[in-house]
Design a protein around this motif. Structure first.
Motif, mmCIF file in Angstrom:
data_model
loop_
_atom_site.group_PDB
_atom_site.id
_atom_site.type_symbol
_atom_site.label_atom_id
_atom_site.label_comp_id
_atom_site.label_asym_id
_atom_site.label_seq_id
_atom_site.Cartn_x
_atom_site.Cartn_y
_atom_site.Cartn_z
ATOM 1 N N VAL A 76 51.178 117.746 41.340
ATOM 2 C CA VAL A 76 52.330 118.087 42.183
ATOM 3 C C VAL A 76 53.519 117.223 41.803
ATOM 4 C CG1 VAL A 76 53.195 118.221 44.536
ATOM 5 C CG2 VAL A 76 50.825 118.834 44.045
ATOM 6 N N ALA A 77 53.270 115.924 41.643
ATOM 7 C CA ALA A 77 54.358 115.029 41.242
ATOM 8 C C ALA A 77 54.912 115.437 39.881
ATOM 9 C CB ALA A 77 53.855 113.594 41.201
ATOM 10 N N ALA A 78 54.016 115.794 38.968
ATOM 11 C CA ALA A 78 54.453 116.190 37.633
ATOM 12 C C ALA A 78 55.279 117.460 37.664
ATOM 13 C CB ALA A 78 53.233 116.381 36.730
ATOM 14 N N SER A 79 54.928 118.380 38.544
ATOM 15 C CA SER A 79 55.656 119.650 38.589
ATOM 16 C C SER A 79 57.114 119.436 38.969
ATOM 17 C CB SER A 79 54.983 120.599 39.586
ATOM 18 O OG SER A 79 55.105 120.120 40.916
ATOM 19 N N GLY A 126 50.932 127.496 35.617
ATOM 20 C CA GLY A 126 52.219 127.041 36.125
ATOM 21 C C GLY A 126 52.877 126.033 35.199
ATOM 22 N N LEU A 127 52.084 125.107 34.663
ATOM 23 C CA LEU A 127 52.624 124.133 33.716
ATOM 24 C C LEU A 127 53.188 124.830 32.482
ATOM 25 C CD1 LEU A 127 49.857 121.369 33.861
ATOM 26 C CD2 LEU A 127 52.177 121.208 34.771
ATOM 27 N N LEU A 128 52.455 125.834 31.969
ATOM 28 C CA LEU A 128 52.921 126.554 30.784
ATOM 29 C C LEU A 128 54.198 127.344 31.072
ATOM 30 C CD1 LEU A 128 49.523 127.871 29.339
ATOM 31 C CD2 LEU A 128 50.970 126.049 28.421
ATOM 32 N N ALA A 129 54.250 127.980 32.261
ATOM 33 C CA ALA A 129 55.443 128.755 32.617
ATOM 34 C C ALA A 129 56.660 127.849 32.729
ATOM 35 C CB ALA A 129 55.203 129.501 33.932
ATOM 36 N N ALA A 130 56.485 126.710 33.386
ATOM 37 C CA ALA A 130 57.606 125.780 33.539
ATOM 38 C C ALA A 130 58.028 125.231 32.190
ATOM 39 C CB ALA A 130 57.218 124.643 34.485
ATOM 40 N N ALA A 154 55.924 126.691 41.558
ATOM 41 C CA ALA A 154 55.143 127.304 42.629
ATOM 42 C C ALA A 154 53.664 127.385 42.255
ATOM 43 C CB ALA A 154 55.690 128.694 42.936
ATOM 44 N N LEU A 155 53.383 127.792 41.013
ATOM 45 C CA LEU A 155 51.992 127.907 40.577
ATOM 46 C C LEU A 155 51.324 126.533 40.458
ATOM 47 C CD1 LEU A 155 52.281 130.665 37.807
ATOM 48 C CD2 LEU A 155 51.248 130.896 40.073
ATOM 49 N N THR A 156 52.059 125.569 39.954
ATOM 50 C CA THR A 156 51.493 124.240 39.757
ATOM 51 C C THR A 156 51.150 123.576 41.082
ATOM 52 O OG1 THR A 156 52.833 123.999 37.762
ATOM 53 C CG2 THR A 156 51.859 122.001 38.642
ATOM 54 N N MET A 157 51.901 123.869 42.119
ATOM 55 C CA MET A 157 51.704 123.218 43.405
ATOM 56 C C MET A 157 50.694 123.947 44.291
ATOM 57 S SD MET A 157 55.667 122.093 44.171
ATOM 58 C CE MET A 157 55.253 121.132 45.631
ATOM 59 N N VAL A 158 50.155 125.084 43.814
ATOM 60 C CA VAL A 158 49.129 125.793 44.569
ATOM 61 C C VAL A 158 47.815 125.036 44.456
ATOM 62 C CG1 VAL A 158 47.753 127.892 44.701
ATOM 63 C CG2 VAL A 158 50.210 128.050 44.324
ATOM 64 N N GLN A 162 41.326 117.205 39.278
ATOM 65 C CA GLN A 162 41.071 118.484 38.651
ATOM 66 C C GLN A 162 42.329 119.342 38.620
ATOM 67 O OE1 GLN A 162 37.765 120.241 40.693
ATOM 68 N NE2 GLN A 162 36.261 118.914 39.695
ATOM 69 N N VAL A 163 42.415 120.175 37.598
ATOM 70 C CA VAL A 163 43.546 121.096 37.427
ATOM 71 C C VAL A 163 42.983 122.504 37.296
ATOM 72 C CG1 VAL A 163 45.571 121.679 36.043
ATOM 73 C CG2 VAL A 163 44.844 119.287 36.236
ATOM 74 N N SER A 164 43.416 123.407 38.177
ATOM 75 C CA SER A 164 42.903 124.767 38.164
ATOM 76 C C SER A 164 43.599 125.604 37.090
ATOM 77 C CB SER A 164 43.121 125.427 39.531
ATOM 78 O OG SER A 164 44.502 125.684 39.738
ATOM 79 N N GLY A 165 43.047 126.793 36.861
ATOM 80 C CA GLY A 165 43.651 127.695 35.894
ATOM 81 C C GLY A 165 45.058 128.112 36.281
ATOM 82 N N TRP A 166 45.290 128.363 37.576
ATOM 83 C CA TRP A 166 46.622 128.733 38.048
ATOM 84 C C TRP A 166 47.621 127.596 37.820
ATOM 85 C CZ3 TRP A 166 48.259 133.444 39.014
ATOM 86 C CH2 TRP A 166 47.346 134.422 39.392
#
Length: 274
Positions: A221-224, A101-105, A261-265, A93-97
């Motif tokens: 996390v790996a993708a981030s 994070g993916l979009l920001a990066a 940071a957001l993606t790894m939360v 699962q992938v949360s909204g945060w």
């Protein structure tokens, strides 16, 4: 390093030399470890053909047919595809945060890639075929990483990495031989050095780290972590080829780090903070 290698070697030849260096080293690591049962050969072979015969070959052709800026931003979709494929295949699962994070990066990478001097000249070096090759490579490599998780869990990282690379290399050889026969080229120290670097550092060390990482942490996390690659790539291009970077590069790096940071939360951390 691929750009340097392509200055004297054609794409398939450079890719074949790269994996000619990598395969023996990977097999050394695999000797004495988990044997690969025959019923797993077709899946591992398909994994190798996908990752090398499609992913790495398309990447090399894409690098040859795009500017650093366009190639970088298209390659930056690899982490997005990894998270997407992992959500479909591994039910992660992938949360909204994390999506934010993916979009920001991704936005940071876009800023880093395009906010450079002489951007128009860089864009003029790009062909539609080159851009399509880079996108195809991003899709193939992302699926390779996600698909490998189940296989490495069952048979071990070293075994899957070695045999999938061997199968992909064997599938590549006829095409590389055809290119060597029809395309004139000169073997140079620069070309060989690029192939050795790509084989030892990127393929062997990089592949082991990636497959290990995907086994012990969620794909998001790996993708981030993959988002850092274009930042270092453009910085290296600036140093090696004289590409200029400015304040926009710094802003882009900041966006990438915020996105990381957001993606790894984790979902639990978000709930606790709320």
């Amino acid at each position: 390093m691929t750009k340097l290698g392509l200055e004297s070697l054609p794409p398939l030849t450079l890719t074949a030399m790269r994996f000619a260096v990598a395969v023996p080293l990977l097999l050394i690591f695999a000797v004495g470890r988990h044997p690969l049962p025959r019923h797993a050969w077709p899946r591992v072979a398909m994994l190798g053909v996908l990752g090398i015969g499609i992913g790495q070959v398309a990447q090399t052709f894409g690098v040859a047919g795009t500017s650093a800026s366009v190639g970088t931003i298209i390659s930056a979709t690899i982490p997005v595809f990894i998270v997407f494929f992992a959500a479909l295949r591994l039910k992660q699962q992938v949360s909204g945060w994390q999506k934010l994070g993916l979009l920001a990066a991704f936005a940071g990478i876009a800023l880093v890639a395009f906010a450079r001097e002489h951007g128009a000249a860089m864009l003029s070096d790009t062909t539609a075929g080159g851009a399509i090759c880079v996108l195809l490579s991003a899709l193939a490599i992302a699926f390779y990483y996600v698909w490998s998780v189940e296989l490495t869990t069952a048979y071990g990282t070293a075994t899957v990495a070695a045999w999938s690379t061997l199968f992909g290399f064997v599938a590549l050889l006829p095409w590389a031989a055809w290119e060597m026969w029809h395309v004139p080229f000169h073997v140079t120290t620069q070309g060989v050095s690029a192939a050795v670097y790509l084989g030892v550092i990127v393929t062997v060390a990089g592949l082991f780290m990636w497959l290990k990482l995907l086994r012990i942490v969620p794909a998001r996390v790996a993708a981030s972590v993959q988002f850092i690659q274009p930042v270092f790539g453009i910085a290296a291009a600036s140093f090696m080829f004289g590409d200029r970077v400015g304040p926009s590069f710094v802003v882009g790096v900041a966006l990438v780090l915020v996105g990381l940071a957001l993606t790894m939360v984790s979902r639990n951390e978000v709930g606790n903070r709320a």
